[in-house]
Design an enzyme around this catalytic site. Structure first.
Site: not given
Ligand code: F6R
Length: 610
Positions: A486, A493, A75, A27, A101-102, A509, A490, A605, A2
């Protein structure tokens, strides 16, 4: 998660708050809302969905006269995304509004008490409990500040909260506990926000609030206080040097694309000042006061976890440091049994606010362990609480899907491995010398700049060709295994296509049972020592009639359905070229399928909940 923002000053406050919310939308974007006082009444306007919906609602509102307001972009944690759960939340008597937020962990207990006292609740949120608790405490406390502090002392959990009262239309109260909150000091105006870009157009003067602090502000001034006893705190503001342009799209269709294309610049920025002319090794003065670890635990989440997993492939051979990489949400519950006195923990986090990573850091430090933070956001909680912090120099990352932050983390991990290698003069035979490695890192920006436009074109072709697939495997070996994970992260998501990253040798396996002509596999088949093994894995997939896309280098002879040649670099530096290819493929797929690239569904984010 948030985003919250509050403004008090002389400008029309609601437009300032709405503009701030736009830069905080990363956020969370399940709902948005604002509140302000109009002719003695508290106005709370909220809307489900993105900020644009709220803006439509505001067209008919008397917003122009208010010079103090606060806003929220959500969020969902407590309660589904719906207007009734959107912030701000007002107390039942419509005197107080808060944005939060929290998570208030003891919200049920507090709610039961409030219900007995006659309070009625209209949402499923913990925030509505908090605002009614403040209203309840207002009955017995001498003023609103004391009521606010008293309620917050009873709340357990995490909060960044901002409050206003209908009888004090120009005053904001805000407090922080384990959730980000920053205070902006302008000329005749003040701001509170979850993140700096929310008020950067107006001021660069910032006071970072610590956990357990309250601020009370109006246009004329502010008071910073301890939540525990309301004693005053004197703290200088700091000047932020960020450029607002950096937080805008710069001509690209999406922030994600812009940030992918920023990677050459990111590599340069990460190297700047680290290898001074005439200096033998890599300079990391941030670590001067810490010994070289005997054993390293890297702790992170998501993409940052993948960087750490990649970094292990450098730290072990180059610096000779046994390295374990752990997901923060797992590590934090078992680290007591893992850590020896000479171990060190490296937490990696772009935002510096990820709840599980922060909790892991705190529990290691409580046990006397040393923690290094590798963070992007300056002044973030992890950056401030670690024993040493190394900043990644990626600049603000706006796209919810992380791209350039991973590149910056990888550069810094390489520098860290070289730094410790230099200190130990160790490393396995055959690993590059510091100077060789540095030269390869320095050559990356030009290689990336030259090849990324063509990589983007190939990504678009392949995305179109495979746009009907509903499942993907991503395979790699050695340092390419974390990259495969990764790539899969990507793709899922952004495109909502199911994708799994596997160590190529693991396929037989179990997972290979899934392979059929409709289930393509994206293989990292770079020209390194493990290529012959990867070739065998490709043949195993082809024998099950699975289609293969190979990310490979010119000259490698691979009979596959689709090959994608990227410039050759020695391992592990080849990862810096493979990474943008994987990112561009996911970007192109999501864009082709019409998905919301910068704000994928269900995500936010900065993950400040556990
Ligand atoms: C994927 C992504 C998330 C962050 C994860 C950790 O694209 O952005 O998987 O990498 O939430 O976030 P940070 O690096 O901010 O701790």
């Amino acid at each position: 998660m948030c985003g919250i923002i509050g403004y008090t000053g002389r400008r029309p406050a609601v437009p300032v708050v709405v503009e701030g919310l736009r830069s905080l939308e990363y956020r969370g974007y399940d709902s948005a809302g604002v509140s302000f006082v109009h002719r003695g009444s508290l106005r709370v306007i909220r809307s489900q969905g993105k900020l644009a919906n709220l803006e439509e609602r505001l067209v008919t509102e008397p917003v122009v006269t208010a010079t103090c307001a606060m806003g929220h972009t959500r969020w969902a944690t407590h309660g589904v995304p719906a207007e009734r759960n959107a912030h701000p939340h007002a107390s039942g008597d419509q005197t107080i509004a808060i944005v939060h937020n929290g998570i208030i962990e003891n919200h049920q207990e507090l709610k039961d008490e409030l219900v007995k006292l006659g309070h009625v609740f209209y949402s499923e949120t913990d925030t509505e409990v908090l605002v009614n608790l403040i209203a309840e405490r207002r009955r017995s406390e001498p003023d609103l500040l004391h009521a606010f502090a008293s309620a917050l002392r009873e709340a357990k959990g995490a909060y960044a909260v901002c409050m206003m009262h209908k009888d004090e239309p120009n005053t904001l109260y805000a407090a922080r506990m384990s959730a980000p909150l920053i205070f902006g000091v302008g000329t005749g105006e003040h701001f509170v926000a979850s993140d700096i870009p929310a008020f950067l157009p107006y001021t660069r003067q910032v006071v970072f609030l610590e956990d357990g602090e309250i601020v009370k502000a109006d246009a004329g001034g502010y008071q910073l206080m301890h939540l525990s006893d309301l004693s005053e705190i004197s703290r200088e503001s700091q000047t932020i040097l960020w450029d607002m342009q950096a937080a805008r799209k710069g001509g690209y269709r999406h922030f994600m694309l812009k940030e992918i294309f920023e990677q050459p610049r990111v590599v340069t920025d990460c190297l700047t000042g680290r290898i001074p002319h005439g200096h033998e090794g890599v300079l990391l003065p941030e670590l001067e006061h810490l010994p070289t670890p005997k054993r390293l635990h890297i702790v992170a989440c998501g993409t940052s976890f993948h960087s750490g997993s990649w970094g292990r492939h450098l730290l072990e051979p180059w610096a000779g440091i046994p390295t374990q990489v752990e997901i923060a949400s797992e590590f934090r519950y078992r680290e007591a049994t893992l850590l020896d006195a000479e171990d060190m923990v490296l937490v990696i986090s772009q935002s510096g606010e990820t709840a599980d990573t922060l909790a892991a850091l705190r529990s290691v430090r409580e046990r006397g362990g040393k923690v290094i933070g590798l963070c992007n956001v300056v002044g973030s909680s992890i950056a401030r609480e670690a024993d040493a912090v190394i900043y990644t120099q990626a600049g603000p990352e706006i796209s919810v899907a992380s791209t350039k932050a991973m590149c910056s983390q990888m550069v810094m991990l390489a520098l860290l491995a070289l730094h410790w290698k230099g200190r130990k003069e160790g490393g396995a035979p055959g690993t590059p010398s510091v100077m060789e490695a540095v030269e390869l890192l320095q050559s990356l920006p030009a290689i990336l700049d030259d090849h990324m436009p063509a990589m983007r074109e190939r990504a678009v072709e392949l995305a179109r060709a495979y746009s009907e697939a509903t499942n993907f495997f991503y395979l790699g070996r050695g340092h390419c295994f974390p990259l495969a994970c990764e790539g899969a992260l990507k793709l899922k998501e952004l495109s909502y296509i199911h994708a799994e990253g596997y160590a190529a040798g693991e396929m037989k396996h179990g997972p290979i049972a899934l392979v059929d002509p409709a289930f393509p596999t994206f293989v990292l088949a770079l020209n390194d020592a493990l290529l012959p093994k990867v070739e065998s894995n490709i043949k195993e997939i082809q024998a099950r009639r699975g289609k293969v896309i190979a990310l490979t280098n010119p000259g490698v002879d691979l009979p596959v359905d689709d090959r994608w040649d990227i410039p050759a670099m020695p391992a592990p530096f080849s990862a810096f070229v493979a990474l943008p290819a994987l990112q561009l493929f996911s970007y192109a797929m999501a864009d082709y399928l019409g998905k919301d690239v910068d704000q994928p569904r269900n995500l936010a984010k900065s993950v400040t909940v556990e």
